[in-house]
Motif scaffolding. Structure first.
Motif, PDB file in Angstrom:
ATOM      1  N   GLY A  26       0.796  -1.224   0.000  1.00 16.37           N
ATOM      2  CA  GLY A  26       0.000   0.000   0.000  1.00 16.37           C
ATOM      3  C   GLY A  26       0.823   1.265   0.000  1.00 16.37           C
ATOM      4  O   GLY A  26       0.276   2.365   0.093  1.00 16.37           O
ATOM      5  N   HIS A  29       0.449   4.709  -2.332  1.00 15.14           N
ATOM      6  CA  HIS A  29      -0.500   5.797  -2.075  1.00 15.14           C
ATOM      7  C   HIS A  29      -0.041   6.711  -0.944  1.00 15.14           C
ATOM      8  O   HIS A  29      -0.828   7.506  -0.430  1.00 15.14           O
ATOM      9  CB  HIS A  29      -1.876   5.221  -1.742  1.00 15.14           C
ATOM     10  CG  HIS A  29      -2.403   4.320  -2.811  1.00 15.14           C
ATOM     11  ND1 HIS A  29      -2.677   4.752  -4.096  1.00 15.14           N
ATOM     12  CD2 HIS A  29      -2.677   3.003  -2.810  1.00 15.14           C
ATOM     13  CE1 HIS A  29      -3.113   3.745  -4.823  1.00 15.14           C
ATOM     14  NE2 HIS A  29      -3.117   2.668  -4.063  1.00 15.14           N
ATOM     15  N   PHE A  50      -8.742   8.614   1.002  1.00 20.14           N
ATOM     16  CA  PHE A  50      -9.126   7.325   1.568  1.00 20.14           C
ATOM     17  C   PHE A  50     -10.541   7.445   2.123  1.00 20.14           C
ATOM     18  O   PHE A  50     -10.965   8.520   2.541  1.00 20.14           O
ATOM     19  CB  PHE A  50      -8.155   6.903   2.674  1.00 20.14           C
ATOM     20  CG  PHE A  50      -6.819   6.460   2.164  1.00 20.14           C
ATOM     21  CD1 PHE A  50      -6.613   5.155   1.742  1.00 20.14           C
ATOM     22  CD2 PHE A  50      -5.752   7.342   2.106  1.00 20.14           C
ATOM     23  CE1 PHE A  50      -5.392   4.733   1.258  1.00 20.14           C
ATOM     24  CE2 PHE A  50      -4.519   6.945   1.637  1.00 20.14           C
ATOM     25  CZ  PHE A  50      -4.338   5.637   1.203  1.00 20.14           C
ATOM     26  N   HIS A  51     -11.249   6.334   2.122  1.00 24.31           N
ATOM     27  CA  HIS A  51     -12.621   6.298   2.621  1.00 24.31           C
ATOM     28  C   HIS A  51     -12.685   5.469   3.893  1.00 24.31           C
ATOM     29  O   HIS A  51     -11.764   4.687   4.181  1.00 24.31           O
ATOM     30  CB  HIS A  51     -13.550   5.715   1.549  1.00 24.31           C
ATOM     31  CG  HIS A  51     -13.548   6.523   0.292  1.00 24.31           C
ATOM     32  ND1 HIS A  51     -12.708   6.247  -0.753  1.00 24.31           N
ATOM     33  CD2 HIS A  51     -14.246   7.626  -0.064  1.00 24.31           C
ATOM     34  CE1 HIS A  51     -12.896   7.129  -1.719  1.00 24.31           C
ATOM     35  NE2 HIS A  51     -13.827   7.979  -1.319  1.00 24.31           N
ATOM     36  N   ASN A  53     -12.980   2.711   6.394  1.00 24.83           N
ATOM     37  CA  ASN A  53     -12.663   1.277   6.322  1.00 24.83           C
ATOM     38  C   ASN A  53     -11.661   0.908   5.238  1.00 24.83           C
ATOM     39  O   ASN A  53     -11.390  -0.275   5.035  1.00 24.83           O
ATOM     40  CB  ASN A  53     -13.928   0.416   6.194  1.00 24.83           C
ATOM     41  CG  ASN A  53     -14.813   0.540   7.408  1.00 24.83           C
ATOM     42  OD1 ASN A  53     -14.328   0.632   8.538  1.00 24.83           O
ATOM     43  ND2 ASN A  53     -16.113   0.568   7.195  1.00 24.83           N
ATOM     44  N   ASP A  54     -11.116   1.872   4.505  1.00 23.60           N
ATOM     45  CA  ASP A  54     -10.040   1.572   3.558  1.00 23.60           C
ATOM     46  C   ASP A  54      -8.790   1.163   4.331  1.00 23.60           C
ATOM     47  O   ASP A  54      -8.514   1.702   5.401  1.00 23.60           O
ATOM     48  CB  ASP A  54      -9.667   2.796   2.716  1.00 23.60           C
ATOM     49  CG  ASP A  54     -10.611   3.058   1.564  1.00 23.60           C
ATOM     50  OD1 ASP A  54     -11.509   2.231   1.325  1.00 23.60           O
ATOM     51  OD2 ASP A  54     -10.437   4.107   0.913  1.00 23.60           O
TER      52      ASP A  54
END
Length: 77
Positions: A26, A29, A50-51, A53-54
């Protein structure tokens, strides 16, 4: 105190390659750079939104510090 160029250089030359070599995921990002909000040292910044629960990034179990790992690490002797 780390100076901006020093912390950014450290992240780009040492930290991020070590993280990738040790199975972190990850990181594409994220950006590591100087941050006055992080005590004028190295901060971690998102390069995308990011949203809820990402997963931002994943750390392998072997790279997580514990009291036992710190007591037995060659880095602390």
């Amino acid at each position: 105190m780390l100076f901006p160029s020093t912390s950014q250089e450290y992240a780009n030359r040492r930290l991020v390659p070590w993280m990738k070599a040790n199975g972190f995921s990850g990181l594409e990002h994220l950006e590591f750079r100087y941050s006055k909000e992080c005590g004028q040292s190295l901060g971690c910044f998102a390069l995308k939104a990011f949203h809820l629960n990402d997963v931002i990034f994943e750390v392998p179990q072997a790279c997580i510090f514990s009291l036992h790992s710190l007591q037995t690490s060659p880095l602390t002797t």
